[in-house]
Design a protein around this motif. Structure first.
Motif, PDB file in Angstrom:
ATOM      1  N   UNK A 227     -34.620  61.554  16.922  1.00  0.00           N
ATOM      2  CA  UNK A 227     -33.751  62.607  16.372  1.00  0.00           C
ATOM      3  C   UNK A 227     -33.806  62.583  14.847  1.00  0.00           C
ATOM      4  N   UNK A 228     -33.831  61.355  14.281  1.00  0.00           N
ATOM      5  CA  UNK A 228     -33.822  61.226  12.816  1.00  0.00           C
ATOM      6  C   UNK A 228     -34.460  59.918  12.388  1.00  0.00           C
ATOM      7  N   UNK A 229     -34.818  59.877  11.115  1.00  0.00           N
ATOM      8  CA  UNK A 229     -35.225  58.657  10.437  1.00  0.00           C
ATOM      9  C   UNK A 229     -34.081  58.274   9.497  1.00  0.00           C
ATOM     10  N   UNK A 230     -33.695  56.998   9.515  1.00  0.00           N
ATOM     11  CA  UNK A 230     -32.662  56.507   8.610  1.00  0.00           C
ATOM     12  C   UNK A 230     -33.322  55.676   7.533  1.00  0.00           C
ATOM     13  N   UNK A 231     -33.379  56.192   6.320  1.00  0.00           N
ATOM     14  CA  UNK A 231     -34.149  55.567   5.245  1.00  0.00           C
ATOM     15  C   UNK A 231     -33.242  54.932   4.191  1.00  0.00           C
ATOM     16  N   UNK A 232     -33.675  53.782   3.680  1.00  0.00           N
ATOM     17  CA  UNK A 232     -33.039  53.201   2.503  1.00  0.00           C
ATOM     18  C   UNK A 232     -33.111  54.255   1.410  1.00  0.00           C
ATOM     19  N   UNK A 233     -31.975  54.604   0.802  1.00  0.00           N
ATOM     20  CA  UNK A 233     -31.897  55.823  -0.007  1.00  0.00           C
ATOM     21  C   UNK A 233     -32.914  55.936  -1.152  1.00  0.00           C
ATOM     22  N   UNK A 234     -33.360  54.825  -1.809  1.00  0.00           N
ATOM     23  CA  UNK A 234     -34.372  55.009  -2.855  1.00  0.00           C
ATOM     24  C   UNK A 234     -35.712  55.550  -2.345  1.00  0.00           C
ATOM     25  N   UNK A 235     -35.936  55.451  -1.025  1.00  0.00           N
ATOM     26  CA  UNK A 235     -37.182  55.945  -0.447  1.00  0.00           C
ATOM     27  C   UNK A 235     -37.159  57.450  -0.211  1.00  0.00           C
ATOM     28  N   UNK A 253     -29.794  58.892   4.954  1.00  0.00           N
ATOM     29  CA  UNK A 253     -29.984  57.915   3.878  1.00  0.00           C
ATOM     30  C   UNK A 253     -28.863  56.896   3.900  1.00  0.00           C
ATOM     31  N   UNK A 254     -29.229  55.613   3.709  1.00  0.00           N
ATOM     32  CA  UNK A 254     -28.251  54.541   3.627  1.00  0.00           C
ATOM     33  C   UNK A 254     -28.586  53.655   2.426  1.00  0.00           C
ATOM     34  N   UNK A 255     -27.667  52.930   1.894  1.00  0.00           N
ATOM     35  CA  UNK A 255     -26.240  53.171   1.881  1.00  0.00           C
ATOM     36  C   UNK A 255     -25.939  53.700   0.481  1.00  0.00           C
TER      37      UNK A 255
END
Length: 283
Positions: A227-235, A253-255
């Motif tokens: 459904x989605x990709x959860x990426x470390x926000x700088x990426x 995006x996290x966190x």
């Protein structure tokens, strides 16, 4: 023909996603303001107006799901209920996978000051079970980012193997009346793949924290399209958001705890923002 259908669906998803409101999710509840992964924190995030919450799940000795970021009692933020510090105990000694609920409840994980979160109100708290949390927040009917803590290096030591883990999750959540509101997430492709086998109609987010060369390489370990990709926000950037959207995949995006950065991500059509401070992003 199949490739053409995928292309058409991707294009439709891309244009449909443009202009949609970015969803705000309280990380571990509302960690910037209240103790992490606690019922009081979950309620706070939802009372503030967050679109949903994120929590972390591990397994105890009784094969029950416990909400905890670590598969052990972390002495950085936990102590005994009587206020005494935990001394000379290793993670192995405090392994939740070897504890029952009664033993887990002997620890207070909300009363130690966290220097990284100086505005966090300290409240005596124990680690809740998933079932207790479901009951406590039932009236909100929130979207729950249900992160499964799993690591191949500790299979059988701090957690079950993925096949058993997936069955434990299925048995605990399948009768939850708001099952469609659960979005399962993990960094471990093995548990995501196993859970998808037994719960194929649920939504899944594959979490990543390292950059990869191609879009395809991000999801190559999965046996399905998430459904989605959860990426470390700088990426996260405009190009990879657009590329994932063209494939019909959302981007979280996290966190993100910087308000300016969060609104920058919103402008490039980020779908979901996970934050310790949902109050910063809710009007």
């Amino acid at each position: 023909m199949q490739n053409l259908i995928i292309l058409i669906l991707g294009v439709l998803f891309y244009f449909n996603s443009m202009g949609q409101k970015m969803q705000i999710y309280g990380h571990r509840g509302c960690r910037g303001l209240l103790p992490e992964n606690t019922i009081v924190g979950f309620k706070k995030a939802l009372d503030l107006g967050a679109d949903g919450i994120e929590w972390d799940v591990v397994v105890n000795k009784e094969k029950k799901l416990i909400i905890s970021h670590e598969p052990y009692i972390d002495t950085l933020y936990c102590q005994y209920n009587n206020g005494k510090k935990i001394k000379n105990q290793s993670p192995k000694d405090l392994n939740i996978y070897t504890m029952g609920c009664e033993e887990i409840n002997e620890f207070d994980c909300g009363s130690i000051f966290q220097k990284d979160f100086p505005n966090q109100t300290l409240i005596k708290s124990t680690k809740p079970t998933v079932k207790d949390a479901f009951i406590a927040i039932e009236k909100y009917n929130p979207t729950i980012l249900f992160e499964i803590k799993s690591d191949e290096s500790v299979y059988g030591l701090f957690q079950p193997n993925p096949k058993e883990y997936a069955q434990i999750i299925k048995s605990e959540v399948e009768k939850y009346q708001y099952l469609e509101q659960l979005i399962f997430m993990s960094f471990d492709h093995n548990i995501i793949n196993e859970l998808h086998k037994v719960m194929p109609n649920q939504r899944y987010v594959f979490l990543v924290h390292m950059p990869k060369l191609t879009l395809e390489s991000y999801i190559a370990e999965l046996n399905f399209i998430p459904y989605a990709i959860g990426m470390y926000y700088p990426l996260v950037n405009k190009n990879n958001i657009n590329s994932f959207h063209e494939k019909g995949i959302k981007v979280f995006a996290w966190t993100v705890n910087n308000q300016k950065k969060g609104f920058q991500l919103e402008k490039i059509n980020l779908d979901g923002l996970i934050t310790d401070y949902p109050n910063l992003f809710i009007e």
